[in-house]
Design a protein around this motif. Sequence first.
Motif, PDB file in Angstrom:
ATOM      1  N   ILE A 109      14.957   6.992   7.581  1.00 10.27           N
ATOM      2  CA  ILE A 109      14.486   6.351   6.364  1.00 10.27           C
ATOM      3  C   ILE A 109      15.022   4.932   6.244  1.00 10.27           C
ATOM      4  CG2 ILE A 109      16.383   7.311   4.971  1.00 10.27           C
ATOM      5  CD1 ILE A 109      14.397   7.499   2.640  1.00 10.27           C
ATOM      6  N   GLU A 110      16.246   4.704   6.711  1.00 14.34           N
ATOM      7  CA  GLU A 110      16.830   3.369   6.630  1.00 14.34           C
ATOM      8  C   GLU A 110      16.251   2.436   7.690  1.00 14.34           C
ATOM      9  OE1 GLU A 110      21.084   3.694   6.586  1.00 14.34           O
ATOM     10  OE2 GLU A 110      21.075   5.139   4.915  1.00 14.34           O
ATOM     11  N   LEU A 111      16.010   2.958   8.880  1.00 17.02           N
ATOM     12  CA  LEU A 111      15.397   2.140   9.917  1.00 17.02           C
ATOM     13  C   LEU A 111      13.966   1.763   9.520  1.00 17.02           C
ATOM     14  CD1 LEU A 111      15.403   0.789  12.660  1.00 17.02           C
ATOM     15  CD2 LEU A 111      14.836   2.994  13.695  1.00 17.02           C
ATOM     16  N   ALA A 112      13.210   2.725   8.997  1.00 16.56           N
ATOM     17  CA  ALA A 112      11.852   2.438   8.550  1.00 16.56           C
ATOM     18  C   ALA A 112      11.852   1.379   7.450  1.00 16.56           C
ATOM     19  CB  ALA A 112      11.175   3.716   8.066  1.00 16.56           C
ATOM     20  N   ALA A 113      12.792   1.492   6.510  1.00 18.89           N
ATOM     21  CA  ALA A 113      12.894   0.509   5.432  1.00 18.89           C
ATOM     22  C   ALA A 113      13.210  -0.874   5.993  1.00 18.89           C
ATOM     23  CB  ALA A 113      13.957   0.934   4.433  1.00 18.89           C
ATOM     24  N   GLN A 114      14.090  -0.936   6.974  1.00 18.02           N
ATOM     25  CA  GLN A 114      14.428  -2.218   7.589  1.00 18.02           C
ATOM     26  C   GLN A 114      13.211  -2.854   8.244  1.00 18.02           C
ATOM     27  OE1 GLN A 114      17.622  -2.013  10.463  1.00 18.02           O
ATOM     28  NE2 GLN A 114      17.508  -4.178  10.964  1.00 18.02           N
ATOM     29  N   LEU A 115      12.387  -2.031   8.900  1.00 19.80           N
ATOM     30  CA  LEU A 115      11.202  -2.568   9.560  1.00 19.80           C
ATOM     31  C   LEU A 115      10.184  -3.083   8.539  1.00 19.80           C
ATOM     32  CD1 LEU A 115      10.704   0.123  12.361  1.00 19.80           C
ATOM     33  CD2 LEU A 115      11.912  -2.063  12.490  1.00 19.80           C
ATOM     34  N   ILE A 116      10.017  -2.367   7.426  1.00 16.65           N
ATOM     35  CA  ILE A 116       9.115  -2.845   6.374  1.00 16.65           C
ATOM     36  C   ILE A 116       9.637  -4.149   5.788  1.00 16.65           C
ATOM     37  CG2 ILE A 116       8.145  -2.354   4.099  1.00 16.65           C
ATOM     38  CD1 ILE A 116       8.197   0.613   4.797  1.00 16.65           C
ATOM     39  N   GLU A 117      10.924  -4.223   5.541  1.00 17.48           N
ATOM     40  CA  GLU A 117      11.511  -5.437   4.979  1.00 17.48           C
ATOM     41  C   GLU A 117      11.336  -6.627   5.917  1.00 17.48           C
ATOM     42  OE1 GLU A 117      15.472  -4.172   4.284  1.00 17.48           O
ATOM     43  OE2 GLU A 117      15.000  -3.179   2.370  1.00 17.48           O
TER      44      GLU A 117
END
Length: 238
Positions: free
Chosen positions: A86-94
């Motif tokens: 969830i944190e890696l996915a959020a980083q990619l969206i950001e």
Amino acid sequence: MPAVPETVAVLGLPLHLCPDYGEWVRSRRTQGTHIVTLNAEMAMLAERTPPLATILHRADLIVPDGAGVIFYLWLRRKKQRRCPGIELAAQLIEQLGQEGNTQPIILFGAAPGVAERAAQTWRSRFPHLTIQTQHGYLTDAEKTAFADQLTDLNPALVLVGLGVPRQEYWIADHRDRCPHATWIGVGGSFDIWAGTKQRAPRWLRDNHLEWLYRLYKEPWRWRRMLVLPHFALRSLLP
């Protein structure tokens, strides 16, 4: 070309060690990347499910998601921070939001309405992002239509929340439709972003106890959690 991360075998699966997985993915974004977030449950499942093991071996990047995997690395004197999906996915969206990306982001999976609410959370932060959503309860005809739509959209990022191992199988079957996209299975992340579920408090996450919180919130998981002591025992073997 980005440097190839160090690889460590975890029950025969290749796990990649990297100081910043998000930056590594960003450095090869146009090449296409299948990311797998590995935990003990998935590792044990792959050991007895050859088709899943084959998919994991073909992935471009496998990151340590679960506390059990971090324990496995610690026993082998390998220092690596946990990288929750969830944190890696959020980083990619950001990253895409901060760079003004114009290619769509796809959120596929979860119950009807959940992915759309998750998308609204991200649109509120990055209004210029194009985020397309599709719930995971599709008929065969709808699955075919959605797959065709993927090809037309040419997304930069495809997040798949179907749970393990369905999301890994789905990515393997459809990745060739968008070969330059980044693909990642994100489990129940859409529910968190949508506000329908909560993550464990930070202090539990920092102490590798997020699995315990999930068991408390979803006690039906107890059968799945039985693999954890088995994995721990396996971790002690050379």
